[in-house]
Design a protein around this motif. Structure first.
Motif, PDB file in Angstrom:
ATOM      1  N   GLU A 132      11.488 -14.670-109.384  1.00 33.41           N
ATOM      2  CA  GLU A 132      12.691 -13.833-109.404  1.00 33.41           C
ATOM      3  C   GLU A 132      13.930 -14.681-109.674  1.00 33.41           C
ATOM      4  O   GLU A 132      14.810 -14.284-110.447  1.00 33.41           O
ATOM      5  CB  GLU A 132      12.860 -13.106-108.062  1.00 33.41           C
ATOM      6  CG  GLU A 132      11.856 -12.020-107.792  1.00 33.41           C
ATOM      7  CD  GLU A 132      11.947 -11.453-106.379  1.00 33.41           C
ATOM      8  OE1 GLU A 132      11.382 -10.361-106.170  1.00 33.41           O
ATOM      9  OE2 GLU A 132      12.562 -12.080-105.488  1.00 33.41           O
ATOM     10  N   THR A 133      13.991 -15.847-109.047  1.00 38.49           N
ATOM     11  CA  THR A 133      15.151 -16.725-109.180  1.00 38.49           C
ATOM     12  C   THR A 133      15.271 -17.253-110.602  1.00 38.49           C
ATOM     13  O   THR A 133      16.375 -17.324-111.153  1.00 38.49           O
ATOM     14  CB  THR A 133      15.072 -17.868-108.151  1.00 38.49           C
ATOM     15  OG1 THR A 133      14.954 -17.297-106.842  1.00 38.49           O
ATOM     16  CG2 THR A 133      16.300 -18.756-108.201  1.00 38.49           C
TER      17      THR A 133
ATOM     18  N   TYR B  26      26.873 -12.579-104.426  1.00 41.80           N
ATOM     19  CA  TYR B  26      26.650 -11.439-105.322  1.00 41.80           C
ATOM     20  C   TYR B  26      27.519 -10.241-104.952  1.00 41.80           C
ATOM     21  O   TYR B  26      27.923  -9.484-105.837  1.00 41.80           O
ATOM     22  CB  TYR B  26      25.159 -11.097-105.421  1.00 41.80           C
ATOM     23  CG  TYR B  26      24.479 -12.108-106.306  1.00 41.80           C
ATOM     24  CD1 TYR B  26      24.763 -12.154-107.669  1.00 41.80           C
ATOM     25  CD2 TYR B  26      23.629 -13.069-105.786  1.00 41.80           C
ATOM     26  CE1 TYR B  26      24.195 -13.109-108.484  1.00 41.80           C
ATOM     27  CE2 TYR B  26      23.062 -14.032-106.590  1.00 41.80           C
ATOM     28  CZ  TYR B  26      23.345 -14.047-107.943  1.00 41.80           C
ATOM     29  OH  TYR B  26      22.802 -15.013-108.754  1.00 41.80           O
ATOM     30  N   LYS B  27      27.825 -10.087-103.695  1.00 41.49           N
ATOM     31  CA  LYS B  27      28.767  -9.024-103.321  1.00 41.49           C
ATOM     32  C   LYS B  27      30.140  -9.290-103.932  1.00 41.49           C
ATOM     33  O   LYS B  27      30.815  -8.375-104.413  1.00 41.49           O
ATOM     34  CB  LYS B  27      28.852  -8.899-101.798  1.00 41.49           C
ATOM     35  CG  LYS B  27      27.613  -8.269-101.192  1.00 41.49           C
ATOM     36  CD  LYS B  27      27.719  -8.147 -99.688  1.00 41.49           C
ATOM     37  CE  LYS B  27      26.463  -7.477 -99.128  1.00 41.49           C
ATOM     38  NZ  LYS B  27      26.562  -7.265 -97.681  1.00 41.49           N
ATOM     39  N   ILE B  28      30.554 -10.544-103.930  1.00 38.88           N
ATOM     40  CA  ILE B  28      31.824 -10.931-104.547  1.00 38.88           C
ATOM     41  C   ILE B  28      31.767 -10.696-106.055  1.00 38.88           C
ATOM     42  O   ILE B  28      32.707 -10.143-106.646  1.00 38.88           O
ATOM     43  CB  ILE B  28      32.158 -12.397-104.205  1.00 38.88           C
ATOM     44  CG1 ILE B  28      32.535 -12.502-102.723  1.00 38.88           C
ATOM     45  CG2 ILE B  28      33.256 -12.948-105.108  1.00 38.88           C
ATOM     46  CD1 ILE B  28      32.567 -13.927-102.187  1.00 38.88           C
TER      47      ILE B  28
ATOM     48  N   GLU C  96      23.986  -6.360-109.047  1.00 45.98           N
ATOM     49  CA  GLU C  96      23.418  -5.452-108.040  1.00 45.98           C
ATOM     50  C   GLU C  96      21.899  -5.609-107.978  1.00 45.98           C
ATOM     51  O   GLU C  96      21.318  -5.583-106.883  1.00 45.98           O
ATOM     52  CB  GLU C  96      23.805  -4.010-108.364  1.00 45.98           C
ATOM     53  CG  GLU C  96      25.252  -3.697-108.096  1.00 45.98           C
ATOM     54  CD  GLU C  96      25.709  -2.338-108.608  1.00 45.98           C
ATOM     55  OE1 GLU C  96      26.738  -1.854-108.100  1.00 45.98           O
ATOM     56  OE2 GLU C  96      25.064  -1.765-109.522  1.00 45.98           O
ATOM     57  N   THR C  97      21.267  -5.787-109.132  1.00 45.94           N
ATOM     58  CA  THR C  97      19.819  -6.008-109.171  1.00 45.94           C
ATOM     59  C   THR C  97      19.457  -7.310-108.454  1.00 45.94           C
ATOM     60  O   THR C  97      18.539  -7.346-107.627  1.00 45.94           O
ATOM     61  CB  THR C  97      19.327  -6.055-110.636  1.00 45.94           C
ATOM     62  OG1 THR C  97      19.609  -4.790-111.253  1.00 45.94           O
ATOM     63  CG2 THR C  97      17.840  -6.359-110.724  1.00 45.94           C
ATOM     64  N   ILE C  98      20.196  -8.371-108.770  1.00 47.27           N
ATOM     65  CA  ILE C  98      19.941  -9.662-108.136  1.00 47.27           C
ATOM     66  C   ILE C  98      20.211  -9.584-106.634  1.00 47.27           C
ATOM     67  O   ILE C  98      19.427 -10.109-105.828  1.00 47.27           O
ATOM     68  CB  ILE C  98      20.793 -10.770-108.799  1.00 47.27           C
ATOM     69  CG1 ILE C  98      20.360 -10.970-110.259  1.00 47.27           C
ATOM     70  CG2 ILE C  98      20.687 -12.077-108.016  1.00 47.27           C
ATOM     71  CD1 ILE C  98      21.281 -11.888-111.059  1.00 47.27           C
ATOM     72  N   LEU C  99      21.296  -8.923-106.256  1.00 47.65           N
ATOM     73  CA  LEU C  99      21.629  -8.773-104.835  1.00 47.65           C
ATOM     74  C   LEU C  99      20.460  -8.148-104.075  1.00 47.65           C
ATOM     75  O   LEU C  99      20.094  -8.616-102.989  1.00 47.65           O
ATOM     76  CB  LEU C  99      22.891  -7.925-104.656  1.00 47.65           C
ATOM     77  CG  LEU C  99      23.250  -7.550-103.215  1.00 47.65           C
ATOM     78  CD1 LEU C  99      23.550  -8.781-102.377  1.00 47.65           C
ATOM     79  CD2 LEU C  99      24.426  -6.577-103.206  1.00 47.65           C
ATOM     80  N   GLN C 100      19.865  -7.117-104.643  1.00 47.06           N
ATOM     81  CA  GLN C 100      18.754  -6.451-103.965  1.00 47.06           C
ATOM     82  C   GLN C 100      17.588  -7.419-103.740  1.00 47.06           C
ATOM     83  O   GLN C 100      16.965  -7.421-102.678  1.00 47.06           O
ATOM     84  CB  GLN C 100      18.289  -5.225-104.758  1.00 47.06           C
ATOM     85  CG  GLN C 100      17.238  -4.404-104.041  1.00 47.06           C
ATOM     86  CD  GLN C 100      17.688  -3.945-102.666  1.00 47.06           C
ATOM     87  OE1 GLN C 100      18.808  -3.505-102.459  1.00 47.06           O
ATOM     88  NE2 GLN C 100      16.808  -4.066-101.683  1.00 47.06           N
ATOM     89  N   GLN C 101      17.303  -8.256-104.724  1.00 43.36           N
ATOM     90  CA  GLN C 101      16.223  -9.237-104.574  1.00 43.36           C
ATOM     91  C   GLN C 101      16.551 -10.253-103.481  1.00 43.36           C
ATOM     92  O   GLN C 101      15.664 -10.639-102.706  1.00 43.36           O
ATOM     93  CB  GLN C 101      15.976  -9.953-105.903  1.00 43.36           C
ATOM     94  CG  GLN C 101      15.403  -9.051-106.967  1.00 43.36           C
ATOM     95  CD  GLN C 101      15.358  -9.702-108.334  1.00 43.36           C
ATOM     96  OE1 GLN C 101      16.034 -10.695-108.597  1.00 43.36           O
ATOM     97  NE2 GLN C 101      14.543  -9.146-109.217  1.00 43.36           N
TER      98      GLN C 101
END
Length: 168
Positions: free
Chosen positions: A49-50, A112-114, A132-137
């Motif tokens: 994922e990373t 990622y929120k920032i 947002e996709t990355i944040l969820q992961q």
């Protein structure tokens, strides 16, 4: 005065460097894990994922006519190598590695929120969607680590008590 898009690009470069650091850190951790198959499998999944996240961030930067920062990427990798080597010198590497990973995931979550807020402000909905996709992961990985911290610790302590390899 900087434009919001300038800040967004700089922060995306920081995030890319952070993912490069994570790739190095996760690779090192995965290679050393022998006695924690469930943890290793989850780390390996998050490692892929990373890698995908770094590629997504590169595409965002290219779309914004920017690029990743080789200096930041290399600096992140050097820090991660140091973190990986430090595990060689502790008797509880798996516990400390899990703690470091859990902490790192939360730093990524905040980042990622920032980025989502900055992309939204700059009107870059594609970057916002990707972040947002990355944040969820990242949230999923942090939750997994949090949910399994006690189990990993117990397994470490049980293995150590029996005198079998417990550190990794």
């Amino acid at each position: 005065m900087h434009k919001a898009s300038d800040h967004l690009q700089a922060w995306l470069r920081d995030a890319h460097a952070m993912e490069e650091q994570a790739i190095t850190m996760l690779t090192s951790q995965s290679r050393r894990l022998e006695n924690y198959p469930e943890l290793k499998a989850r780390i390996d999944r998050h490692l892929q994922e990373t890698r995908d996240q770094a590629a997504m961030l590169e595409r965002c930067l290219e779309r914004l006519h920017g690029g990743s920062s080789a200096i930041k990427d290399i600096s992140g990798k050097i820090v991660a190598i140091g973190q990986g080597l430090s595990g060689l010198f502790v008797s509880d590497e798996v516990v400390k590695g899990s703690l470091a990973s859990y902490t790192f995931e939360h730093m990524e979550i905040a980042s990622y929120k920032i980025l989502i807020a900055a992309a939204d402000y700059a009107g870059d909905q594609e970057t916002k969607r990707i972040c947002e996709t990355i944040l969820q992961q990242e949230v999923e990985m942090a939750e997994w680590l949090g949910q399994h911290a006690a189990e990993i610790t117990r397994t470490f302590l049980e293995r150590d008590q029996r005198g079998v390899t417990a550190k990794h």
